[in-house]
Design an enzyme around this catalytic site. Sequence first.
Site, short mmCIF file in Angstrom:
data_model
loop_
_atom_site.label_atom_id
_atom_site.label_comp_id
_atom_site.label_asym_id
_atom_site.label_seq_id
_atom_site.Cartn_x
_atom_site.Cartn_y
_atom_site.Cartn_z
N SER A 297 0.83 -1.21 0.00
CA SER A 297 0.00 0.00 0.00
C SER A 297 0.86 1.25 0.00
O SER A 297 2.00 1.25 0.52
CB SER A 297 -0.86 -0.03 1.27
N LYS B 295 1.93 -3.59 6.67
CA LYS B 295 2.39 -3.52 5.27
C LYS B 295 3.90 -3.27 5.24
O LYS B 295 4.62 -3.90 4.46
CB LYS B 295 1.64 -2.41 4.52
N TYR C 186 -2.31 -1.18 10.96
CA TYR C 186 -2.50 -1.72 9.60
C TYR C 186 -1.32 -1.34 8.72
O TYR C 186 -0.73 -2.18 8.02
CB TYR C 186 -3.80 -1.18 8.99
P1 NAD Z 1 -10.90 -7.20 1.12
O1 NAD Z 1 -11.12 -7.17 2.59
O2 NAD Z 1 -12.05 -6.92 0.23
O3 NAD Z 1 -10.30 -8.61 0.70
C1 NAD Z 1 -9.41 -9.35 1.52
C2 NAD Z 1 -9.91 -10.78 1.56
O4 NAD Z 1 -9.02 -11.57 2.36
C3 NAD Z 1 -11.30 -10.91 2.21
O5 NAD Z 1 -12.15 -11.62 1.34
C4 NAD Z 1 -11.03 -11.63 3.51
O6 NAD Z 1 -12.12 -12.48 3.86
C5 NAD Z 1 -9.77 -12.41 3.20
N1 NAD Z 1 -8.93 -12.68 4.38
C6 NAD Z 1 -8.44 -11.78 5.27
N2 NAD Z 1 -7.70 -12.39 6.20
C7 NAD Z 1 -7.71 -13.72 5.89
C8 NAD Z 1 -7.11 -14.86 6.48
N3 NAD Z 1 -6.37 -14.77 7.59
N4 NAD Z 1 -7.29 -16.06 5.89
C9 NAD Z 1 -8.04 -16.18 4.76
N5 NAD Z 1 -8.64 -15.13 4.17
C10 NAD Z 1 -8.48 -13.92 4.74
O7 NAD Z 1 -9.69 -6.21 0.81
P2 NAD Z 1 -9.16 -5.68 -0.59
O8 NAD Z 1 -9.55 -4.26 -0.73
O9 NAD Z 1 -9.48 -6.63 -1.66
O10 NAD Z 1 -7.60 -5.69 -0.29
C11 NAD Z 1 -6.77 -6.74 -0.73
C12 NAD Z 1 -5.34 -6.46 -0.29
O11 NAD Z 1 -4.91 -5.21 -0.81
C13 NAD Z 1 -5.15 -6.37 1.22
O12 NAD Z 1 -3.90 -6.95 1.55
C14 NAD Z 1 -5.11 -4.88 1.48
O13 NAD Z 1 -4.39 -4.57 2.64
C15 NAD Z 1 -4.41 -4.39 0.24
N6 NAD Z 1 -4.68 -2.99 -0.07
C16 NAD Z 1 -5.99 -2.59 -0.24
C17 NAD Z 1 -6.26 -1.25 -0.51
C18 NAD Z 1 -7.69 -0.76 -0.65
O14 NAD Z 1 -7.91 0.44 -0.52
N7 NAD Z 1 -8.66 -1.63 -0.93
C19 NAD Z 1 -5.21 -0.33 -0.63
C20 NAD Z 1 -3.90 -0.79 -0.48
C21 NAD Z 1 -3.65 -2.12 -0.20
C1 UD1 Z 2 -6.50 4.17 3.56
C2 UD1 Z 2 -5.04 3.89 3.74
C3 UD1 Z 2 -4.57 2.85 2.76
C4 UD1 Z 2 -5.40 1.63 2.93
C5 UD1 Z 2 -6.83 1.98 2.60
C6 UD1 Z 2 -7.68 0.73 2.77
C7 UD1 Z 2 -3.66 5.67 4.56
C8 UD1 Z 2 -2.90 6.91 4.22
N1 UD1 Z 2 -4.28 5.11 3.54
O1 UD1 Z 2 -6.63 4.95 2.40
O2 UD1 Z 2 -3.24 2.51 2.99
O3 UD1 Z 2 -4.92 0.62 2.09
O4 UD1 Z 2 -7.27 3.00 3.51
O5 UD1 Z 2 -8.74 0.87 3.60
O6 UD1 Z 2 -3.71 5.24 5.69
N2 UD1 Z 2 -13.15 10.38 3.37
C9 UD1 Z 2 -14.16 11.25 3.70
N3 UD1 Z 2 -15.33 10.73 4.17
C10 UD1 Z 2 -15.55 9.40 4.31
C11 UD1 Z 2 -14.50 8.49 3.96
C12 UD1 Z 2 -13.31 9.02 3.50
O7 UD1 Z 2 -14.01 12.46 3.59
O8 UD1 Z 2 -16.63 9.00 4.76
C13 UD1 Z 2 -11.88 10.91 2.86
C14 UD1 Z 2 -10.71 10.56 3.75
O9 UD1 Z 2 -10.55 11.51 4.77
C15 UD1 Z 2 -9.57 10.59 2.73
C16 UD1 Z 2 -10.24 10.16 1.41
O10 UD1 Z 2 -11.62 10.34 1.61
O11 UD1 Z 2 -9.10 11.89 2.58
C17 UD1 Z 2 -9.96 8.72 1.07
O12 UD1 Z 2 -10.24 7.92 2.23
P1 UD1 Z 2 -10.26 6.35 2.18
O13 UD1 Z 2 -11.11 5.87 1.07
O14 UD1 Z 2 -10.59 5.88 3.57
O15 UD1 Z 2 -8.77 5.93 1.80
P2 UD1 Z 2 -7.37 6.34 2.46
O16 UD1 Z 2 -7.55 6.80 3.84
O17 UD1 Z 2 -6.70 7.25 1.50
#
Ligand code: NAD
Ligand code: UD1
Length: 341
Positions: free
Chosen positions: A125, A154, A150
């Site tokens: 991330s 990472k 969290y």
């Molecule tokens: P998500 O929660 O939708 O998907 C993660 C999946 O992993 C879920 O289906 C959950 O049930 C499964 N899971 C979690 N822990 C587990 C375990 N111990 N054993 C088996 N299954 C397990 O999340 P996502 O948005 O698809 O994110 C996927 C990856 O990308 C994560 O590692 C997250 O940290 C990373 N990531 C996500 C974002 C974002 O904003 N969505 C941003 C940066 C990084």
């Molecule tokens: C965060 C994490 C990222 C993580 C991701 C997954 C940081 C810097 N980033 O992203 O690493 O993988 O979550 O969950 O920690 N916002 C509002 N109102 C809302 C929700 C969000 O104003 O109800 C704003 C937030 O303040 C932010 C932007 O929208 O400025 C994006 O927020 P969000 O979607 O939660 O993502 P990040 O915080 O950027």
Amino acid sequence: MKILITGGAGFIGSHTILEILEHTDWTPISLDSFINSEPRTFDRIKDITGTEVKNYALDLRNLEDCRQVFEENEFAGILHFAALKAVGESVQKPLLYYQNNIQGLLNLIDLQMEYGVPHHIYSSSCTVYGSAKELPVSESTPSGQAESPYGWTKVMSEEILKDIALSSESLNVLALRYFNPVGAHSSGKLGELPKGVPNNLVPYITQTAVGVREKLTIHGDDYETRDGTCLRDYIHVTDIASAHLAAMKHLLEGKQRAPFDFINLGSGIGVTVKEAVDAFIKVNQVHLNYAIGPRRSGDVAAIYADNTKALSVLGWKPIRDLDEMMRSAWKWQQELGRQSL
Ligand code: NAD
Ligand code: UD1
């Protein structure tokens, strides 16, 4: 050729399975405990592609349970998405996050090494950059910072993977640092379905527009950005998914020079919260009830990616714009109606 997808029922994992089914002849096998998702995701994937994907409903925290997956399949590579990702919850429950995200990773690597699976793509991330001083952030921007447990999982996971890959003769790891993945599959039949009240902006917007939530709160409008609201790099989930195909091909073809590498996955474009909200309203022609509220603790004012390494190393660049992100997210929410998990 079988590819293991951990977290295949989740938001990014499920879209990556779709991309694999639509664009490769690989067989995706999922391992997902459904801790943050639901089994119906695989019905949705079948609806779209006609393919039934095998999922092992196991928890990565239990190594011996997960051995079965490796006993029954020979994998060419692993896409490791499974983790918990709610920043706020991680502050309340750090032990859960370290156990799930770190112990889960250690168990997976243990099995991966024992069964000789050579390639690992890790979901990292932009949170590893913390509050970067210079924008956009490139891979040479100092990292190793985090604002939450969290985020630390990472940072630590990247370090663990680097140490193990460097000491191993046979393991190649590529960490992909996602910025803000949003949007949904173009069919509108698959998208993000967070459990409980969404933390993330776009699902909060769509749930408010559909009437599940009363009002969106914009967290602060007194930041040093062009309109005072936080600036992020939103990237379409299908573009993120396609980058995983490019990344896996890169490893499979032996093109990665070092055992460990990391690459930013972002659009390269900074968008403020207010601009994202306006784009949603304009492109979908819907009303959205919102108000400005106080800052959310832990938010950085602004971050967006320099994504040139992804193009030069993987030949990947995002092709879907903000309007498409907002259009597809809304199409998916309409498919869901007022359903929430
Ligand atoms: P998500 O929660 O939708 O998907 C993660 C999946 O992993 C879920 O289906 C959950 O049930 C499964 N899971 C979690 N822990 C587990 C375990 N111990 N054993 C088996 N299954 C397990 O999340 P996502 O948005 O698809 O994110 C996927 C990856 O990308 C994560 O590692 C997250 O940290 C990373 N990531 C996500 C974002 C974002 O904003 N969505 C941003 C940066 C990084
Ligand atoms: C965060 C994490 C990222 C993580 C991701 C997954 C940081 C810097 N980033 O992203 O690493 O993988 O979550 O969950 O920690 N916002 C509002 N109102 C809302 C929700 C969000 O104003 O109800 C704003 C937030 O303040 C932010 C932007 O929208 O400025 C994006 O927020 P969000 O979607 O939660 O993502 P990040 O915080 O950027």
